[in-house]
Design a protein around this motif. Structure first.
Motif, short mmCIF file in Angstrom:
data_model
loop_
_atom_site.label_atom_id
_atom_site.label_comp_id
_atom_site.label_asym_id
_atom_site.label_seq_id
_atom_site.Cartn_x
_atom_site.Cartn_y
_atom_site.Cartn_z
N ASP A 51 -36.63 50.50 -35.47
CA ASP A 51 -35.33 50.95 -35.50
C ASP A 51 -34.46 50.61 -34.32
OD1 ASP A 51 -36.07 52.57 -33.58
OD2 ASP A 51 -36.54 54.43 -35.10
N ALA A 52 -33.02 51.42 -34.67
CA ALA A 52 -32.09 50.91 -33.33
C ALA A 52 -32.68 51.47 -32.26
CB ALA A 52 -30.73 51.38 -33.96
N LYS A 53 -33.03 52.53 -32.15
CA LYS A 53 -33.58 53.17 -30.91
C LYS A 53 -34.67 52.73 -30.23
CE LYS A 53 -34.40 57.03 -28.15
NZ LYS A 53 -34.88 56.41 -26.97
N THR A 54 -35.71 52.20 -30.92
CA THR A 54 -36.68 51.44 -30.52
C THR A 54 -36.38 50.16 -29.89
OG1 THR A 54 -38.35 52.79 -32.09
CG2 THR A 54 -39.06 50.52 -31.02
N SER A 55 -35.65 49.52 -30.75
CA SER A 55 -35.24 47.94 -30.04
C SER A 55 -34.37 48.28 -28.96
CB SER A 55 -34.45 47.31 -31.17
OG SER A 55 -33.44 47.90 -31.66
N ALA A 56 -33.48 49.27 -28.92
CA ALA A 56 -32.75 49.32 -27.69
C ALA A 56 -33.57 49.64 -26.41
CB ALA A 56 -31.65 50.63 -27.82
N ASP A 57 -34.72 50.88 -26.64
CA ASP A 57 -35.65 50.85 -25.58
C ASP A 57 -36.24 49.59 -25.16
OD1 ASP A 57 -34.76 53.49 -25.81
OD2 ASP A 57 -36.58 54.33 -26.48
N LEU A 58 -36.92 48.97 -26.01
CA LEU A 58 -37.48 47.84 -25.86
C LEU A 58 -36.63 46.73 -25.12
CD1 LEU A 58 -39.94 47.43 -28.98
CD2 LEU A 58 -40.35 48.45 -26.52
N PHE A 59 -35.59 46.65 -25.45
CA PHE A 59 -34.39 45.66 -24.88
C PHE A 59 -34.35 45.87 -23.47
CE2 PHE A 59 -30.88 42.99 -23.80
CZ PHE A 59 -31.32 41.84 -23.96
N ASP A 60 -34.46 47.32 -23.18
CA ASP A 60 -34.26 47.77 -21.75
C ASP A 60 -35.18 47.11 -21.01
OD1 ASP A 60 -31.92 48.98 -21.99
OD2 ASP A 60 -32.99 51.11 -22.30
N LEU A 61 -36.33 46.91 -21.47
CA LEU A 61 -37.49 46.39 -20.70
C LEU A 61 -37.39 44.82 -20.61
CD1 LEU A 61 -40.62 48.10 -22.34
CD2 LEU A 61 -39.86 48.53 -20.10
N VAL A 62 -36.69 44.14 -21.62
CA VAL A 62 -36.52 42.92 -21.39
C VAL A 62 -35.52 42.56 -20.37
CG1 VAL A 62 -35.43 40.86 -22.66
CG2 VAL A 62 -37.04 42.22 -23.75
N ARG A 63 -34.54 43.55 -20.26
CA ARG A 63 -33.56 43.34 -19.19
C ARG A 63 -34.14 43.64 -17.93
NH1 ARG A 63 -29.48 46.96 -21.43
NH2 ARG A 63 -28.54 45.76 -22.73
N ARG A 64 -35.07 44.54 -17.86
CA ARG A 64 -35.81 44.73 -16.50
C ARG A 64 -36.54 43.61 -16.09
NH1 ARG A 64 -39.96 49.51 -16.37
NH2 ARG A 64 -41.50 48.18 -15.59
N TRP A 65 -37.22 42.87 -17.00
CA TRP A 65 -37.97 41.86 -16.65
C TRP A 65 -36.81 40.60 -16.17
CZ3 TRP A 65 -40.72 42.45 -22.04
CH2 TRP A 65 -42.00 43.07 -21.83
N HIS A 66 -35.98 40.50 -16.76
CA HIS A 66 -34.73 39.45 -16.17
C HIS A 66 -34.25 39.86 -14.84
CE1 HIS A 66 -31.69 36.51 -16.61
NE2 HIS A 66 -30.70 37.36 -16.39
N GLY A 67 -34.21 40.96 -14.64
CA GLY A 67 -33.84 41.73 -13.33
C GLY A 67 -35.07 41.20 -12.12
N GLU A 68 -36.14 41.17 -12.75
CA GLU A 68 -37.21 40.82 -11.88
C GLU A 68 -37.47 39.41 -11.36
OE1 GLU A 68 -39.72 45.15 -12.78
OE2 GLU A 68 -40.33 43.13 -13.78
N LYS A 69 -36.22 38.42 -12.22
CA LYS A 69 -36.51 36.93 -12.13
C LYS A 69 -37.47 36.40 -13.03
CE LYS A 69 -33.35 36.92 -8.83
NZ LYS A 69 -32.00 37.23 -9.83
N ARG A 70 -38.14 37.25 -13.90
CA ARG A 70 -39.07 36.44 -14.97
C ARG A 70 -38.35 35.84 -15.94
NH1 ARG A 70 -43.74 39.88 -13.84
NH2 ARG A 70 -43.04 42.07 -13.16
N THR A 71 -39.04 34.82 -16.39
CA THR A 71 -38.24 34.02 -17.41
C THR A 71 -38.56 34.69 -18.93
OG1 THR A 71 -38.90 32.08 -16.06
CG2 THR A 71 -38.34 31.59 -18.19
#
Lengths: 288, 249
Positions: free
Chosen positions: B165-185
Motif C-alpha cells: 500500500d501507499a504508506k508502506t511504499s512511502a516508508d520503504l522509499f524513505d529507506l531507499v532515499r537514506r541509502w542514496h544519502g549514504e552514497k550507496r548505489t
C-alpha cells in the motif's frame, strides 16, 4: 510392573543392544527427517532407501554377510544416486523429484537383479527387514558412529540448510554454501539409511526417520524444538517397540515403526500445532 | 565520479534468446537509478546478471572492485517458503551473514543491530511472529530490514513496491532515499512512471535493447515510452542469429 518395563533389558544382552541401536538410530535419523520434511523431500528418504540396495547387494556378493562391505556398498550406491540426481536437477530442466525417481528405480532394479542372482531368500529378508535383535558389536559401533557424524555435520551445515529452505535466492546471493550443504545433507540421509537398514531393513529404515519428524511438526512451531521432539519420539518408539515385540512376540522392527505410527496418529489428532481435533474445537478468536 | 558497474556490449538471456540486448554504459557510484520498461523488457534479467545469477550470453559486466558481498539483491517475487517454521527476527538476522558466515554466532551487538533494523522498518513487536503470519506489506518490510543489515554498497531492488500500500511504499522509499544519502548505489525496477519522475534523478528505459539512459526527464518522454512498448511486442521464436559481432571488451 518393573519386570514388565525393564526386565527384558536387564535379563537379555540382545535386548540391551537392540535398545542402544534404536536409540542411536533415532537420535541421528530424527533430525534428518525433520529437514527432509521441511525441504519437501519426505519421499526422498524412501527413494534413497531403495537406491542403496544394489550397493549392499554387491557388497554381499563380494564378501557375504559382511558388515563393512555391505555398508560401503550401500554408501557408494546411495551417494552415486544422490550426486547424479543433484547434478541432473541443477543442470537440466528435470526437477529434483523426477531426476531422483529415474535413478533410484534403475538402482532398485539393478539391486533386485543382483540379490536374486546370488542370494537366498533369507538374505533378501535380512536386507529388506534388518535384524535389530541380532546387532553385533561392529554394527552397533557403526550405527553409533553414524549418529555421531550425523549430529556433528548437521550442526556444521545447519545455517545454510535452513536458509536454503526458506529463501534459496538469498543464500545464493550471499554464499556458495548452498550446493555443498545440500550434498552433505544427502550424504547424511544415505548414512542414516545404511545404519537403519542393518537394524530395521531398507524398507522400514525410513520409518524411524519420517514418522517422528512428522510427529514433531504437530507440537512445535520452531525448528529446534521440532528436531528435539523428533529425536525423543524416535527413541521412545524404539524402547516401546522392543518391549511390545518382546512381550507380544511380534517382529521387533515393524513394532518399533508401528509405535512411532501411534505417536504420529495421536499427534495428528491432538497435536498442539494444527492437530485435527484442535482445529475442529470451537475457539473464541482474540481481540488483536 | 567513478563507475560502480559498467556494461560492455552486454547481452543476457535464456536459451540463446536475448532478454537484454547489446547494453552499453555505466552506473555511477552513488547513483539512484530507476530501470523502467514494459513487462518482458529485461529488467529482472539485467538485475540477475548484475548479481551474477545468470551469465552473459555475450559481452560483460564489470564490477570494478565490488565483490559479490557488496551487492544486495531483492528479487521481484522472492521464492520464500512461508510455511517454514522461522520467525521474523531470525529471517532479518540472515542479513548479518557477512559477519557471522556459516558458523559465527550473533552477539549482543548483532542482536541490537537486528532489533534496530526491525525498528527501522516499523516492525517492532513482530520479532517472534512466524513469517507465514505476516501480511504482504509486512513481508516486504521484513526483507528491507534484512537489506539494511546487509550494509551493501550496491543495492538492487526488483519492483520492490508492487502489491504494497501507499504508506508502506512511502516508508520503504524513505529507506531507499537514506541509502542514496549514504552514497550507496541503488538500482530499482519500477512501473510507476510518475513516481520515477518525482523521485529518481536517473533512469534507464529498457525494451530488451536500451531505449534511452540518463537524466530521468529526458529519458521518460512520450516518444521514448511508445518506442519501448513497440519494441517489446516483437519477439520471434525462430529469430536468426544476431549479426552484431560479440567481441568481449
Amino acid at each position: 510392573m518393573y519386570d514388565w518395563l525393564l526386565g527384558p533389558f536387564v535379563e537379555f544382552e540382545f535386548m540391551r543392544r537392540a535398545l542402544a541401536g534404536t536409540t542411536a538410530l533415532a537420535l541421528g535419523a530424527g533430525p534428518i527427517g525433520v529437514f527432509l520434511m521441511l525441504r519437501r523431500m519426505s519421499l526422498v528418504g524412501d527413494a534413497m532407501a531403495h537406491a542403496i540396495l544394489p550397493g549392499a547387494a554387491v557388497g554381499f556378493l563380494v564378501s557375504g554377510l559382511n558388515l563393512f562391505a555391505m555398508t560401503a556398498g550401500g554408501l557408494i550406491a546411495g551417494c552415486v544416486v544422490a550426486l547424479l540426481t543433484g547434478f541432473v536437477a541443477r543442470m537440466t530442466e528435470l526437477k529434483e523429484d523426477a531426476a531422483l525417481a529415474t535413478f533410484y528405480l534403475l538402482s532398485l532394479a539393478l539391486g533386485v537383479t543382483i540379490v536374486s542372482m546370488v542370494g537366498t531368500n533369507i538374505d533378501l529378508l535380512h536386507v529388506l527387514f534388518g535384524s535389530v535383535l541380532a546387532l553385533d558389536n561392529q554394527t552397533l559401533l557403526l550405527i553409533a558412529g553414524n549418529a555421531t557424524i550425523t549430529l556433528i555435520v548437521l550442526a556444521l551445515i545447519y545455517r545454510p540448510l535452513v536458509i536454503e529452505c526458506v529463501d534459496p535466492n538469498f543464500l545464493r546471493s550471499v554464499s556458495g554454501a548452498g550446493a555443498p550443504a545440500h550434498f552433505a545433507f544427502l550424504a547424511l540421509v544415505v548414512l542414516n539409511l545404511v545404519s537403519g537398514f542393518h537394524a530395521l531393513g531398507t524398507l522400514l529404515a525410513v520409518g524411524i526417520m519420517m514418522l517422528p519428524a512428522a510427529t514433531g511438526r504437530f507440537w512445535a512451531r520452531d525448528i529446534t524444538l521440532m528436531v528435539v521432539i523428533a529425536a525423543i519420539c524416535g527413541t521412545v518408539s524404539g524402547y516401546a517397540g522392543l518391549l511390545i515385540s518382546y512381550h507380544a512376540g511380534v517382529p521387533s522392527g515393524p513394532a518399533v515403526i508401528l509405535v512411532a505410527g501411534v505417536f504420529y496418529v495421536v499427534s495428528l489428532l491432538f497435536g498442539h500445532v494444527g492437530g485435527l481435533v484442535r482445529q475442529m474445537l470451537p475457539q473464541r478468536h482474540l481481540e488483536a | 565520479m567513478t563507475a560502480a558497474l559498467r556494461f560492455n556490449n552486454l547481452t543476457l538471456g535464456y536459451d540463446r534468446h536475448p532478454a537484454v540486448h547489446h547494453l552499453d554504459g555505466a552506473v555511477d557510484t552513488g547513483a539512484l537509478m530507476a530501470v523502467v520498461g514494459p513487462n518482458g523488457a529485461g529488467k529482472s534479467t539485467l538485475f540477475k546478471g548484475i548479481v551474477g545469477m545468470i551469465k552473459p550470453l555475450a559481452g560483460r559486466i564489470e564490477r570494478g572492485e565490488l565483490s559479490a558481498r557488496d551487492i544486495a539483491y531483492l528479487p521481484q517475487a522472492a521464492e520464500i517458503d512461508k510455511s517454514f517454521p522461522i520467525n521474523a527476527f531470525d529471517m532479518v538476522a540472515m542479513g548479518l551473514w557477512h559477519h557471522t558466515g556459516l558458523f559465527g554466532g550473533i552477539d549482543k551487538r548483532g542482536r541490537r543491530r537486528v532489533e534496530e533494523a526491525i525498528a527501522g522498518v516499523g516492525l517492532t513487536g513482530f520479532e517472534d511472529r512466524a513469517i507465514g503470519t505476516l501480511s504482504g506489506g509486512q513481508m516486504q518490510r521484513m526483507l528491507f530490514a534484512r537489506l539494511l543489515l546487509q550494509d551493501a554498497r550496491v543495492i538492487v531492488l526488483d519492483e520492490p513496491f508492487n502489491a504494497v500500500d501507499a504508506k508502506t511504499s512511502a516508508d520503504l522509499f524513505d529507506l531507499v532515499r537514506r541509502w542514496h544519502g549514504e552514497k550507496r548505489t541503488v538500482l530499482t525496477a519500477l512501473h510507476d512512471i510518475d513516481f520515477v519522475r518525482a523521485n529518481f534523478p536517473e533512469t534507464l528505459l529498457l525494451a530488451r535493447e536500451p531505449v534511452a539512459w540518463g537524466n530521468t526527464a529526458s529519458v521518460l518522454t512520450p516518444e521514448n515510452l511508445l518506442t519501448a512498448r513497440r519494441m517489446c511486442e516483437a519477439f520471434d521464436e525462430h529469430a536468426a542469429e544476431c549479426a552484431v559481432p560479440t567481441v568481449a571488451a
